[in-house]
Design a protein around this motif. Structure first.
Motif, PDB file in Angstrom:
ATOM      1  N   GLN A  44       8.122   7.756   7.825  1.00 50.28           N
ATOM      2  CA  GLN A  44       8.089   9.083   8.434  1.00 50.28           C
ATOM      3  C   GLN A  44       7.010   9.104   9.495  1.00 50.28           C
ATOM      4  OE1 GLN A  44       7.668  11.696   4.998  1.00 50.28           O
ATOM      5  NE2 GLN A  44       9.868  12.083   5.027  1.00 50.28           N
ATOM      6  N   SER A  69       3.868   7.268   7.662  1.00 53.62           N
ATOM      7  CA  SER A  69       3.758   7.159   6.208  1.00 53.62           C
ATOM      8  C   SER A  69       4.061   5.728   5.783  1.00 53.62           C
ATOM      9  CB  SER A  69       4.731   8.115   5.537  1.00 53.62           C
ATOM     10  OG  SER A  69       6.061   7.717   5.841  1.00 53.62           O
ATOM     11  N   ARG A  77       3.205   2.058   3.256  1.00 50.03           N
ATOM     12  CA  ARG A  77       2.146   1.068   3.082  1.00 50.03           C
ATOM     13  C   ARG A  77       2.362  -0.190   3.898  1.00 50.03           C
ATOM     14  NH1 ARG A  77       2.457   0.648  -3.295  1.00 50.03           N
ATOM     15  NH2 ARG A  77       4.660   0.801  -2.761  1.00 50.03           N
ATOM     16  N   ASN A  92      -2.794   3.801   9.868  1.00 50.23           N
ATOM     17  CA  ASN A  92      -1.346   4.010  10.004  1.00 50.23           C
ATOM     18  C   ASN A  92      -1.013   4.882  11.208  1.00 50.23           C
ATOM     19  OD1 ASN A  92      -1.055   2.555   7.651  1.00 50.23           O
ATOM     20  ND2 ASN A  92       0.307   4.017   6.660  1.00 50.23           N
TER      21      ASN A  92
END
Length: 123
Positions: free
Chosen positions: A3, A25, A27, A77
């Motif tokens: 996202q 979003s 990892r 991120n």
């Protein structure tokens, strides 16, 4: 699944600067190549810039080369688009996008898209 949420758009005078951010979003952000696109009113969406997962390679459309800089912080991120020497023709909705696997450089297809952020450059 990724996202993406863009921020940092706004109204700026010609010659000014803005920095767009795109928070992702997940990892595995560093495994995604990230791109910035833009769509001006009445025009098709166009590619602006792209950066590989490690940040080691970038590519720009000629119209922004030397004025825009794409970068990323994998610890946060987030991918950025620093826009300098803005022109009225840079007015558009700016989108970030992500792709995991692709063939050819720069990538032609992206899998995930943000909702966009408006950039307006006044003359």
């Amino acid at each position: 699944q990724v996202q993406l949420v863009e921020s940092g758009g706004g109204l700026v005078q010609a010659g000014g600067s803005l920095r767009l951010s795109c928070a992702a979003s997940g990892r595995t952000f560093s495994s995604y190549t990230m791109g910035w696109f833009r769509q001006a009113p009445g025009k098709e969406r166009e590619f602006a810039a792209v950066i590989t997962g490690s940040g080691g390679s970038t590519y720009y459309v000629d119209s922004v080369k030397g004025r825009f800089t794409i970068s990323r912080d994998n610890a946060k991120n987030t991918v950025y688009l620093q826009m300098n020497s803005l022109k009225p023709e840079d007015t558009a909705v700016y989108y970030c996008a992500a792709v995991h696997q692709y063939w050819g450089w720069p990538p032609k297809q992206f899998d995930y898209w943000g909702q966009g952020t408006q950039v307006t450059v006044s003359s």
